[in-house]
Enzyme design. Structure first.
Site, mmCIF file in Angstrom:
data_model
loop_
_atom_site.group_PDB
_atom_site.id
_atom_site.type_symbol
_atom_site.label_atom_id
_atom_site.label_comp_id
_atom_site.label_asym_id
_atom_site.label_seq_id
_atom_site.Cartn_x
_atom_site.Cartn_y
_atom_site.Cartn_z
ATOM 1 N N HIS A 162 19.984 12.371 87.337
ATOM 2 C CA HIS A 162 19.749 11.842 85.971
ATOM 3 C C HIS A 162 20.956 12.091 85.065
ATOM 4 O O HIS A 162 20.806 12.188 83.853
ATOM 5 C CB HIS A 162 18.506 12.474 85.327
ATOM 6 C CG HIS A 162 17.293 12.447 86.195
ATOM 7 N ND1 HIS A 162 16.384 11.415 86.185
ATOM 8 C CD2 HIS A 162 16.850 13.333 87.134
ATOM 9 C CE1 HIS A 162 15.422 11.669 87.065
ATOM 10 N NE2 HIS A 162 15.689 12.824 87.663
ATOM 11 N N SER A 283 47.155 3.965 73.807
ATOM 12 C CA SER A 283 46.986 3.228 72.561
ATOM 13 C C SER A 283 48.011 3.733 71.563
ATOM 14 O O SER A 283 48.256 4.942 71.482
ATOM 15 C CB SER A 283 45.562 3.454 72.036
ATOM 16 O OG SER A 283 45.524 3.257 70.641
ATOM 17 N N LYS A 289 44.375 9.072 73.270
ATOM 18 C CA LYS A 289 43.625 8.379 74.329
ATOM 19 C C LYS A 289 44.424 8.126 75.596
ATOM 20 O O LYS A 289 45.611 7.824 75.555
ATOM 21 C CB LYS A 289 43.088 7.027 73.808
ATOM 22 C CG LYS A 289 41.920 7.214 72.860
ATOM 23 C CD LYS A 289 41.529 5.918 72.223
ATOM 24 C CE LYS A 289 40.538 5.183 73.081
ATOM 25 N NZ LYS A 289 40.948 3.896 73.503
ATOM 26 N N GLU A 296 38.085 0.913 85.324
ATOM 27 C CA GLU A 296 37.244 -0.067 84.614
ATOM 28 C C GLU A 296 37.351 -1.449 85.259
ATOM 29 O O GLU A 296 36.374 -2.195 85.337
ATOM 30 C CB GLU A 296 37.651 -0.142 83.146
ATOM 31 C CG GLU A 296 37.212 1.089 82.362
ATOM 32 C CD GLU A 296 37.789 1.136 80.957
ATOM 33 O OE1 GLU A 296 37.098 1.622 80.062
ATOM 34 O OE2 GLU A 296 38.941 0.702 80.750
#
Ligand code: ARG
Length: 340
Positions: A162, A283, A289, A296
């Site tokens: 979970h 970025s 970041k 992805e």
């Protein structure tokens, strides 16, 4: 692409006019099925050798045909071959060029054959080769995971259910879960190869041919285990493409789960892993970041592969036996899934 001929020179003899421009555009597959050129040419060479061996065509004609086909292979590979949309697909583009090169002997190549068994054999050869490539890629991936597992046999990490920290495990144990997943993918590829290893050549349009051809000979020459048994099934079966797409979708889904873990683990909140610069982006206005773009993209492209499976299943589900032009839609799905 050149548009030399008014009506289709391969079947348009009794047609008063050529197809409407919009018909030609939707009907042509040459834009994508040119990828099958090598399989199409080896299929034709094997077929011509069998025709000569069984005495259906002369040895002299077969020699001209084989020589012409090899010239075409070189032209395509050199980028000098002129593909034409008016000639619909790779089969008719090659055949028309063969007629330019060797004259009337070219017409004898299509004896005891149809584009229906021709395309079925071409695509099978292509998918089979792709399966062999995927099998090798999976072996490399499994080897990489085994190496990591060994390295981290004693690296403790939380195991999750979970997404809640559940019990302590090791990262080696976690890596071995992927070895199992990709191992099953590999066994699915091998299994699929085994099942698709039959040559449909000789089924002709759908009902076989009255020429006494030797289907075992062409099957063997093309590296298939044996010929298919039922001619109707031979030209209408696309299970091999569906199986390729299913195993690709399951494998992509495994990769997507891995990608998702990489994404979560690399967040500052988790901080389990740090991504290498070569597989992430940054970025300019948020210098803190480090974006996990590679992971992805793997996660995102899975949608595309899974979509191709559903796409082809949907194309096939309403098709009565045997061949229908709907089946031309099989190729882009298979090509794109393989490339992805
Ligand atoms: N381009 C066609 C395809 O990919 C080849 C088979 C065409 N056969 C026919 N009877 N029109 O499916």
């Amino acid at each position: 692409m050149s548009d030399k001929k008014a009506s289709n020179q391969m079947w348009g003899g009794r047609f008063a006019s050529g197809p409407a421009a919009i018909m030609e555009a939707i009907n042509a597959s040459i834009g994508f099925d040119r990828k099958l050129y090598a399989q199409d040419i080896s299929g034709s060479i094997a077929h011509s050798e069998m025709l000569a061996e069984t005495g259906i065509i002369s040895a002299a004609d077969q020699e001209k045909i084989a020589h012409g086909l090899n010239t075409i292979l070189k032209e395509i590979e050199a980028g000098t071959f002129e593909f034409s949309t008016r000639l619909e697909d790779i089969h008719m583009n090659v055949e028309a060029r063969l007629a330019d090169l060797i004259g009337p002997a070219a017409g004898r190549l299509h004896t005891a054959r149809s584009r229906n068994d021709q395309v079925a054999v071409d695509l099978r050869l292509w998918v089979k080769r792709e399966c062999q490539r995927v099998a090798q890629a999976l072996k490399d991936l499994i080897a990489a995971f085994l190496e990591r597992a060994e390295e981290h046999a004693a690296t403790v990490m939380p195991g999750f259910t979970h997404m809640q920290a559940a019990q302590p495990v090791t990262f080696g144990h976690h890596c071995m879960a992927y070895v199992e997943m990709f191992g099953r993918d590999l066994s699915r590829v091998r299994d699929a190869i085994e099942r698709m290893d039959e040559s449909p050549l000789g089924a002709a349009a759908l009902a076989g041919t009255s020429f006494s051809i030797d289907r075992h000979m062409t099957a063997k020459a093309l590296g298939f285990r044996e010929p298919t048994r039922n001619s109707l099934d031979s030209v209408s079966d696309r299970d091999f493409a569906l199986e390729f797409l299913s195993l690709a979708a399951i494998c992509a889904t495994h990769l997507s789960r891995l990608a998702e873990e990489i994404i979560i683990w690399s967040t500052p909140q988790f901080g389990f892993i740090r991504l290498s610069d070569s597989f992430s982006t940054g970025s300019s206005i948020m210098p803190q970041k480090k974006n996990p773009d590679a992971a992805e993209l793997v996660r995102g492209k899975t949608g595309r592969v899974n979509g191709h499976l559903v796409g082809l299943l949907t194309v096939m589900k309403g098709m009565p036996l045997t061949y229908g032009k709907d089946m031309q839609e099989d190729k882009e799905a298979v090509f794109d899934a393989a490339e992805t």
